[in-house]
Design an enzyme around this catalytic site. Structure first.
Site, PDB file in Angstrom:
ATOM      1  N   GLU A  90      33.052  40.468  38.622  1.00  9.60           N
ATOM      2  CA  GLU A  90      32.665  40.866  40.502  1.00  9.60           C
ATOM      3  C   GLU A  90      31.210  42.265  40.414  1.00  9.60           C
ATOM      4  O   GLU A  90      31.485  43.248  41.355  1.00  9.60           O
ATOM      5  CB  GLU A  90      33.458  41.590  41.039  1.00  9.60           C
ATOM      6  CG  GLU A  90      34.257  40.019  41.743  1.00  9.60           C
ATOM      7  CD  GLU A  90      35.580  41.034  42.178  1.00  9.60           C
ATOM      8  OE1 GLU A  90      35.862  41.944  42.647  1.00  9.60           O
ATOM      9  OE2 GLU A  90      36.195  40.168  42.992  1.00  9.60           O
ATOM     10  N   GLU A 113      39.113  31.059  41.082  1.00 12.81           N
ATOM     11  CA  GLU A 113      40.374  31.579  41.822  1.00 12.81           C
ATOM     12  C   GLU A 113      40.410  30.703  42.944  1.00 12.81           C
ATOM     13  O   GLU A 113      39.980  31.237  44.406  1.00 12.81           O
ATOM     14  CB  GLU A 113      39.853  32.704  42.236  1.00 12.81           C
ATOM     15  CG  GLU A 113      40.018  33.638  40.898  1.00 12.81           C
ATOM     16  CD  GLU A 113      39.379  34.962  40.802  1.00 12.81           C
ATOM     17  OE1 GLU A 113      40.076  35.721  42.252  1.00 12.81           O
ATOM     18  OE2 GLU A 113      39.027  36.100  40.496  1.00 12.81           O
TER      19      GLU A 113
HETATM   20  C1  XIL Z   1      44.124  40.110  43.425  1.00 21.45           C
HETATM   21  C2  XIL Z   1      45.285  39.552  43.147  1.00 21.45           C
HETATM   22  O1  XIL Z   1      45.544  38.000  43.682  1.00 21.45           O
HETATM   23  C3  XIL Z   1      46.125  40.361  44.492  1.00 21.45           C
HETATM   24  O2  XIL Z   1      47.626  40.064  43.794  1.00 21.45           O
HETATM   25  C4  XIL Z   1      46.564  41.799  43.745  1.00 21.45           C
HETATM   26  O3  XIL Z   1      46.273  42.545  44.580  1.00 21.45           O
HETATM   27  C5  XIL Z   1      44.570  42.133  43.939  1.00 21.45           C
HETATM   28  O4  XIL Z   1      43.524  41.309  43.393  1.00 21.45           O
HETATM   29  N1  XIL Z   1      38.882  38.772  43.245  1.00 21.45           N
HETATM   30  C6  XIL Z   1      39.159  38.562  41.732  1.00 21.45           C
HETATM   31  C7  XIL Z   1      40.804  38.596  41.653  1.00 21.45           C
HETATM   32  O5  XIL Z   1      39.488  39.011  40.367  1.00 21.45           O
HETATM   33  O6  XIL Z   1      41.247  39.783  40.435  1.00 21.45           O
HETATM   34  C8  XIL Z   1      41.556  39.530  42.860  1.00 21.45           C
HETATM   35  O7  XIL Z   1      42.988  38.591  42.541  1.00 21.45           O
HETATM   36  C9  XIL Z   1      41.227  38.589  43.870  1.00 21.45           C
HETATM   37  C10 XIL Z   1      40.079  38.473  44.222  1.00 21.45           C
END
Ligand code: XIL
Length: 423
Positions: A216, A323
């Protein structure tokens, strides 16, 4: 001696149930075999088998069975993030237990393993950025991040007095907040980054196949600022990205090194990705794959995903959907962002009408696009096992419900593998 063990009525019944499940429920990893791996993000409840706040022991056992049944790739939802694996400074500041458990789980189930994530502005402890240099005057009160430069080959990187660094809003860096105190120098922060990457990627060398090296780094706002303003970009300069990839490559030369971001379905953000990655490629930075998080919503169509994949593929690198989830909450329908600081708002307002059908249609559409581009796609990873453990639980964004029952979206994903038609 009788070589056949006696089966009690109880284990016979269990065996019958297990066989019945396997016989009549299709398997994601099997229907997509030859196209791409199908993965899932898991937590320590699954890797360590222990009940927690959200899941009873019985539910955890069911989650584990589902993961083993359906998926051939895993990633830790949180356990390899800096704040979890390296909470304190110093040689004994690492906490490898939960990450080791993830790796052991993946290996013993013959699943391929992704590591998430080495360098990110979020869920990174404050000590990483702390030092003796005063923060810029603008750092504590400027609410809107001003334009950051595009990737440059070099940066003076000073952060001492006189270095006019941009300010920032809440929600960046240091856990979910942002560290506002005296800062490390460029050299100190690079050294911490190098030590972290060498230690973590070095520990799992040959075991973790793919690393999210930088997560990101792209800006969400405006068209001119390619990079997000973060403590990484402000203290080190835009070449923090190239440095992170270089250190990861040193640590594990065989690992597939991935750049990972969200919102790439948005043409403006996608253009920034392409600009940034082309510059990295021109600088011979060892970047090997693009991770597209795909935290999307139910209005994401086949055409949107088709176009997204076609354009990302022009970079000539494999695409990993890293994701995947499809938000059905009202609050998540305006945009496909996934900034963790804004997550709660995206799950508010209840579900959209006819949510199960809209979810199924959206899943079928995007998987049809994945199949069309299967030569470019190596992995598709769901962000969570089921709706109950999802980070967007109220948006019920996954294909299994909280009881691990397949939703209509599951059948839709299976249909897409065999070229099923959209209704
Ligand atoms: C999120 C997790 O799912 C949560 O459990 C945590 O509290 C916050 O992070 N982008 C990403 C992930 O790269 O690491 C994030 O995951 C969601 C957005």
């Amino acid at each position: 001696m009788n070589p056949i063990p006696r089966i009690s009525w109880l284990s016979a019944a269990l065996l019958a149930t297990a066989t019945a499940v396997a016989a009549d429920k299709p398997v994601l990893k099997d229907v997509y075999k030859g196209k791409f791996e199908v993965g899932v993000a898991i937590n320590r409840s699954v890797t360590m088998g222990a009940a927690g706040m959200r899941r009873s022991q019985e539910q955890v056992n069911s989650d584990i069975a589902l993961v083993k049944e359906q998926f051939n790739q895993v990633v830790a939802e949180n356990e390899m993030k800096w704040e979890s694996i390296h909470p304190r400074a110093g040689a004994d500041g690492f906490n490898f237990g939960p990450a080791d458990a993830l790796v052991a789980f993946g290996q013993s189930n013959r699943m391929s393993i992704a590591g998430h994530t080495l360098v990110w502005h979020s869920q990174t402890p404050t000590w990483v950025f702390a030092g003796t240099n005063p923060p810029p005057a603008s750092a504590t009160n400027a609410p809107v991040p001003p334009p950051a430069p595009a990737v440059a080959t070099n940066s003076t990187g000073t952060n001492g007095p006189g270095a006019r660094r941009p300010g920032f809003g809440p929600g960046f860096g240091g856990g979910f907040g942002r560290y506002n105190g005296p800062r490390a120098s460029r050299e100190e922060l690079l050294e911490r980054m190098r030590d972290h990457i060498h230690t973590v990627a070095g520990r799992y060398k040959g075991k973790v196949k793919v690393w999210d090296v930088v997560n990101e780094a792209l800006s969400d706002s405006g068209t001119t600022n390619v990079l997000r303003s973060s403590l990484w970009s402000e203290i080190i300069g835009p070449d923090f990205i190239a440095k992170a990839f270089q250190y990861a490559h040193e640590a594990d030369p065989a690992a597939i090194l991935r750049y990972n971001d969200y919102g790439l379905e948005n043409p403006m953000k996608r253009q920034k990705l392409i600009t940034m990655v082309r510059q990295l490629q021109a600088q011979k930075v060892p970047i090997h794959a693009i991770g597209s998080q795909a935290h999307i919503n139910v209005s994401t169509t086949f055409e949107i995903m088709d176009q997204t994949l076609a354009e990302i593929a022009t970079l000539g690198l494999p695409i990993h959907i890293t994701e995947l989830d499809i938000n059905t909450a009202q609050g998540g329908q305006r945009a496909t962002g996934a900034d963790v600081a804004a997550n709660a708002a995206t799950t508010q307002g209840g579900q959209v009408s006819d949510a199960d059908k809209k979810l199924a249609d959206a899943y079928e559409a995007v998987f049809r696009a994945f199949v069309k581009h299967d030569k470019s796609i190596d992995i598709v990873t769901f962000w969570g096992v089921n709706d109950a453990v999802s980070w967007r639980a109220q948006g019920k964004p996954l294909v299994f419900d909280g009881d691990n029952k397949p939703k209509p979206a599951f059948a839709a994903v299976i249909r897409a593998a065999t070229g099923g038609q959209l209704k």
